[in-house]
Scaffold this motif. Structure first.
Motif, PDB file in Angstrom:
ATOM      1  N   GLU A   1       4.282   5.595  -5.487  1.00 39.32           N
ATOM      2  CA  GLU A   1       4.330   5.627  -6.950  1.00 39.32           C
ATOM      3  C   GLU A   1       3.273   6.574  -7.510  1.00 39.32           C
ATOM      4  O   GLU A   1       3.554   7.348  -8.430  1.00 39.32           O
ATOM      5  CB  GLU A   1       4.145   4.219  -7.531  1.00 39.32           C
ATOM      6  N   ASP A   2       2.066   6.543  -6.962  1.00 43.28           N
ATOM      7  CA  ASP A   2       1.008   7.452  -7.412  1.00 43.28           C
ATOM      8  C   ASP A   2       1.414   8.911  -7.208  1.00 43.28           C
ATOM      9  O   ASP A   2       1.176   9.759  -8.069  1.00 43.28           O
ATOM     10  CB  ASP A   2      -0.303   7.164  -6.674  1.00 43.28           C
TER      11      ASP A   2
ATOM     12  N   GLU B   1       0.840  -1.208   0.000  1.00 39.90           N
ATOM     13  CA  GLU B   1       0.000   0.000   0.000  1.00 39.90           C
ATOM     14  C   GLU B   1       0.873   1.256   0.000  1.00 39.90           C
ATOM     15  O   GLU B   1       0.604   2.210  -0.740  1.00 39.90           O
ATOM     16  CB  GLU B   1      -0.926  -0.001   1.224  1.00 39.90           C
ATOM     17  N   GLN B   2       1.937   1.254   0.800  1.00 39.02           N
ATOM     18  CA  GLN B   2       2.851   2.400   0.837  1.00 39.02           C
ATOM     19  C   GLN B   2       3.569   2.582  -0.495  1.00 39.02           C
ATOM     20  O   GLN B   2       3.736   3.708  -0.972  1.00 39.02           O
ATOM     21  CB  GLN B   2       3.876   2.212   1.965  1.00 39.02           C
TER      22      GLN B   2
END
Length: 179
Positions: free
Chosen positions: A126-127, A120-121
């Protein structure tokens, strides 16, 4: 000198791929050939052996790659061998692959953290990088360095964002000593 050689040959292969519209397939083949060279050090020894003639080296390349690689990749490697540039194969491939990434707007991010990041991190990071840069995709490389204490160090090309606790402590220490 090696940079000029890798740029000249890498750019020539890149231009050929654009001209023939084979960028994706040649990129995949170059990655496979690069991996084969990385896994088999004897290939470099063979190509650098002074008692083996260029003709024998060319015949070897043609025989090994026949049916496994396109004529363009085989021909490209033959030219490299004929010109005696086998010492520069790795740099040529690296330049070509970097040029393809640049053309496709793919960034390479090296992320170092104090502890391993969960999925999730990694996705959030990346987003965030995609939202704040010109790139449409990233090749993410993660590593862990407990000496950072906390935070991240992100490298994209020659740019570095260092939000590690270690760096903040060093800066604070310098600031306090200068008072």
């Amino acid at each position: 000198m090696a940079k000029l050689i890798s740029k000249t040959y890498g750019e020539a292969l890149f231009d050929l791929c654009l001209e023939k519209n084979t960028l994706d397939s040649i990129e995949a083949e170059i990655k496979a050939v690069k991996e084969a060279f990385a896994e088999n050090a004897d290939l470099y020894k063979f190509l650098n052996h002074p008692k083996i003639t260029k003709e024998e080296k060319v015949a070897f390349i043609e025989n090994v790659l026949k049916g496994r690689a396109s004529d363009d990749v085989t021909g490209f490697l033959v030219i490299i061998v004929e010109k005696g540039r086998y010492d520069d194969i790795d740099e040529i491939f690296d330049y070509f692959l970097a040029r393809v990434r640049e053309y496709k707007n793919i960034g390479v991010a090296k992320v170092t953290s104090a502890v391993a990041l969960n999925d999730e991190q990694k996705k959030k990071l990346e987003d965030k990088l995609l939202a704040t840069t010109k790139y449409v995709q990233f090749d993410m490389n993660y590593s862990v360095d407990p000496a950072l204490i906390g935070g991240l160090v992100i490298r994209i090309g020659d740019r570095v964002v260092d939000s590690s606790i270690r760096t903040k402590l060093k800066n604070l220490s310098k600031e306090l000593l200068s008072c």
